[in-house]
Scaffold this motif. Structure first.
Motif, PDB file in Angstrom:
ATOM      1  N   GLY A 161       0.808  -1.217   0.000  1.00  0.00           N
ATOM      2  CA  GLY A 161       0.000   0.000   0.000  1.00  0.00           C
ATOM      3  C   GLY A 161       0.842   1.268   0.000  1.00  0.00           C
ATOM      4  O   GLY A 161       2.043   1.238  -0.264  1.00  0.00           O
ATOM      5  N   HIS A 162       0.169   2.384   0.310  1.00  0.00           N
ATOM      6  CA  HIS A 162       0.832   3.694   0.311  1.00  0.00           C
ATOM      7  C   HIS A 162       1.062   4.140   1.757  1.00  0.00           C
ATOM      8  O   HIS A 162       0.175   3.995   2.592  1.00  0.00           O
ATOM      9  N   ALA A 183      -8.447   2.313   3.527  1.00  0.00           N
ATOM     10  CA  ALA A 183      -9.727   1.759   3.078  1.00  0.00           C
ATOM     11  C   ALA A 183      -9.957   1.969   1.576  1.00  0.00           C
ATOM     12  O   ALA A 183     -11.027   1.663   1.069  1.00  0.00           O
ATOM     13  N   TRP A 184      -8.954   2.496   0.877  1.00  0.00           N
ATOM     14  CA  TRP A 184      -9.096   2.843  -0.553  1.00  0.00           C
ATOM     15  C   TRP A 184      -9.516   1.619  -1.358  1.00  0.00           C
ATOM     16  O   TRP A 184      -8.826   0.607  -1.376  1.00  0.00           O
ATOM     17  N   TYR A 185     -10.665   1.707  -2.040  1.00  0.00           N
ATOM     18  CA  TYR A 185     -11.213   0.508  -2.700  1.00  0.00           C
ATOM     19  C   TYR A 185     -10.368   0.019  -3.873  1.00  0.00           C
ATOM     20  O   TYR A 185     -10.456  -1.145  -4.258  1.00  0.00           O
ATOM     21  N   ALA A 186      -9.518   0.912  -4.448  1.00  0.00           N
ATOM     22  CA  ALA A 186      -8.644   0.467  -5.544  1.00  0.00           C
ATOM     23  C   ALA A 186      -7.636  -0.577  -5.049  1.00  0.00           C
ATOM     24  O   ALA A 186      -7.180  -1.427  -5.812  1.00  0.00           O
ATOM     25  N   GLN A 187      -7.297  -0.482  -3.762  1.00  0.00           N
ATOM     26  CA  GLN A 187      -6.357  -1.462  -3.201  1.00  0.00           C
ATOM     27  C   GLN A 187      -7.053  -2.461  -2.287  1.00  0.00           C
ATOM     28  O   GLN A 187      -6.490  -3.495  -1.956  1.00  0.00           O
ATOM     29  N   SER A 188      -8.267  -2.122  -1.885  1.00  0.00           N
ATOM     30  CA  SER A 188      -9.012  -2.989  -0.960  1.00  0.00           C
ATOM     31  C   SER A 188     -10.486  -2.931  -1.378  1.00  0.00           C
ATOM     32  O   SER A 188     -11.232  -2.070  -0.904  1.00  0.00           O
ATOM     33  N   GLN A 208     -13.332  -4.105  -0.849  1.00  0.00           N
ATOM     34  CA  GLN A 208     -14.488  -3.995   0.052  1.00  0.00           C
ATOM     35  C   GLN A 208     -14.564  -2.611   0.705  1.00  0.00           C
ATOM     36  O   GLN A 208     -15.519  -2.306   1.421  1.00  0.00           O
ATOM     37  N   GLY A 209     -13.544  -1.785   0.469  1.00  0.00           N
ATOM     38  CA  GLY A 209     -13.529  -0.467   1.096  1.00  0.00           C
ATOM     39  C   GLY A 209     -13.200  -0.544   2.582  1.00  0.00           C
ATOM     40  O   GLY A 209     -13.524   0.367   3.335  1.00  0.00           O
ATOM     41  N   ASN A 210     -12.547  -1.627   2.970  1.00  0.00           N
ATOM     42  CA  ASN A 210     -12.138  -1.803   4.362  1.00  0.00           C
ATOM     43  C   ASN A 210     -10.640  -2.070   4.426  1.00  0.00           C
ATOM     44  O   ASN A 210     -10.101  -2.745   3.544  1.00  0.00           O
ATOM     45  N   PRO A 211      -9.949  -1.566   5.448  1.00  0.00           N
ATOM     46  CA  PRO A 211      -8.516  -1.826   5.547  1.00  0.00           C
ATOM     47  C   PRO A 211      -8.226  -3.289   5.870  1.00  0.00           C
ATOM     48  O   PRO A 211      -8.959  -3.912   6.648  1.00  0.00           O
ATOM     49  N   VAL A 212      -7.189  -3.831   5.244  1.00  0.00           N
ATOM     50  CA  VAL A 212      -6.732  -5.181   5.561  1.00  0.00           C
ATOM     51  C   VAL A 212      -5.282  -5.062   6.010  1.00  0.00           C
ATOM     52  O   VAL A 212      -4.414  -4.675   5.222  1.00  0.00           O
ATOM     53  N   LEU A 213      -5.040  -5.315   7.286  1.00  0.00           N
ATOM     54  CA  LEU A 213      -3.687  -5.203   7.827  1.00  0.00           C
ATOM     55  C   LEU A 213      -2.874  -6.408   7.350  1.00  0.00           C
ATOM     56  O   LEU A 213      -3.154  -7.540   7.736  1.00  0.00           O
ATOM     57  N   SER A 214      -1.879  -6.157   6.508  1.00  0.00           N
ATOM     58  CA  SER A 214      -1.105  -7.262   5.912  1.00  0.00           C
ATOM     59  C   SER A 214       0.043  -7.677   6.840  1.00  0.00           C
ATOM     60  O   SER A 214       0.399  -6.941   7.773  1.00  0.00           O
ATOM     61  N   ASP A 215       0.629  -8.828   6.533  1.00  0.00           N
ATOM     62  CA  ASP A 215       1.805  -9.261   7.295  1.00  0.00           C
ATOM     63  C   ASP A 215       2.934  -8.248   7.145  1.00  0.00           C
ATOM     64  O   ASP A 215       3.704  -8.025   8.081  1.00  0.00           O
TER      65      ASP A 215
END
Ligand SMILES: [Zn+2]
Ligand SMILES: [Zn+2]
Length: 380
Positions: A128-129, A166-171, A173-180
């Motif tokens: 992400g950014h 929460a940016w839908y272009a990267q996620s 569902q429009g929800n944040p996904v905390l990555s490893d």
């Protein structure tokens, strides 16, 4: 040259003289600056720490960002150009990625605007950014594996935050996904904050993440065009982060960001930890007047909103109101008159209101108390 140009030239020459004389003292004040009170022990700094110019994918020269900030009365900004995304590079080649900051500084230093050197580390999901601010050299963040710019930014002493989680272009569902990847950055002290408000999007899920992971809460405009077109002419202020600092300088701002003393604000929406929303809201509303209506046990209280946000409240006292909804708004810089049925004449009252536009956690509002002292009156 046509004759009518001559008086024109004379007028221009006259105008230029005083303008040249005032070049050091020019201002960029606007009619409606953002306004928030200080809180006990701290100065409240108004900041927008995520913005773009032509040096990445924005549409304006860096000095325009400085003037926009001055027009809105901000204390601090950061220009955070995408390091890896450079759509204007054919027309504006700039091997030195510190130029946006340097050009903006030429304007900012005349006006005591705090300008923070920053960059946006721009990678695909799951990285992400992220913005690294308080950096010393943007060029050193440019190359390498995804974790390299984070390590380098940390070595430069940067404060780093996750942008538009929460940016839908990267996620989608429009929800944040905390990555490893991000978990590792938090663990290694290379990710310190998260945007809960980016442009017009408030993410409750991002607020939940901030509280769970111990991240600083931020709100930013992420402006690419003009602040006026996106916000001001629509009757809004840009999203900002209020930072509670020990002094009005860059070092104190940085200390406060690392200490998580922030509230994200977009107009009447205020998002922050309870310990900072409480004193901010208490200082934002003052009791202008209090007294009983003649021959009654109805206490008239005039409340004044000291801020540039409209504030929405709900009565949480056992006492009810006369001639007012239990839910009411105090307009920005305006007043609202309550008439509280106290059932007997009292010399003071603990006014208790829930701030419906403010969030300390998803779907949780703070309840604020003000002590109202009723001056003695011969009629009572
Ligand atoms: Zn971004
Ligand atoms: Zn951005």
């Amino acid at each position: 040259m046509p004759r009518f140009f001559l008086p024109y030239l004379g007028l221009c020459a006259l105008l230029l003289l005083p303008i040249a004389g005032f070049s050091q003292a020019h201002t960029h004040q606007a009619a409606t600056p953002v306004e928030f009170p200080d809180i006990p022990g701290y100065l409240t700094l108004t900041t927008d720490l995520h913005q773009h110019t032509v040096f990445s994918d924005g549409s304006v020269w860096p000095d325009i960002r400085v003037m926009e900030a001055l027009r809105e009365g901000l204390d601090a900004i950061s220009l955070t150009e995408h390091l890896e995304y450079q759509p204007h590079q054919a027309d504006i080649p700039h091997p030195d990625r510190n130029r946006s900051f340097e050009i903006a500084m030429e304007e900012a230093r005349d006006h005591e605007l705090i300008l923070i050197h920053g960059s946006e580390i721009t990678r695909s999901a799951p990285m992400g950014h992220s913005n690294a601010i308080f950096i010393t050299d943007a060029n050193a963040l440019l190359a390498g594996a995804p974790e390299v710019p984070f390590r380098e930014a940390k070595n430069q002493g940067a404060f780093i935050f996750w942008n538009h989680p929460a940016w839908y272009a990267q996620s989608p569902q429009g929800n944040p996904v905390l990555s490893d990847f991000q978990k590792a950055r938090i663990r290694d002290g290379e990710l310190h904050g998260i945007e809960v408000i980016n442009t017009t999007d408030y993410s409750e899920e991002a607020l939940e993440l901030a509280l769970k992971e111990g991240l600083t809460i931020l709100g930013t405009s992420d402006i690419h065009g003009l602040i006026d077109w996106d916000y001001t002419e629509k009757g809004n202020h840009r999203p900002i982060t209020l930072v509670f600092a020990k002094a009005r300088d860059a070092e104190s701002l940085k200390e406060a960001l690392f200490a998580k003393r922030t509230v994200a604000v977009y107009n009447g929406l205020w998002v922050g930890r309870e310990e900072w929303l409480q004193p901010l809201l208490r200082a934002s509303v003052s009791i202008k007047e209090a007294g009983y209506l003649p021959g009654s046990q109805i206490l008239k209280i005039v409340l004044e909103n000291q801020t540039s946000s409209d504030l929405l409240f709900e009565n949480t006292m056992p006492y009810t109101f006369y001639s007012s909804s239990p839910v009411f708004e105090i307009p920005s810089r305006g007043t609202y008159t309550l008439q509280v049925k106290t059932l007997e004449i009292r010399d003071s009252l603990e006014l208790q209101l829930k701030a419906l536009g403010a969030y300390t956690a998803p779907k949780e509002h703070p309840v604020i108390s003000w002590k109202v002292v009723v001056p003695a009156h011969p009629g009572n």
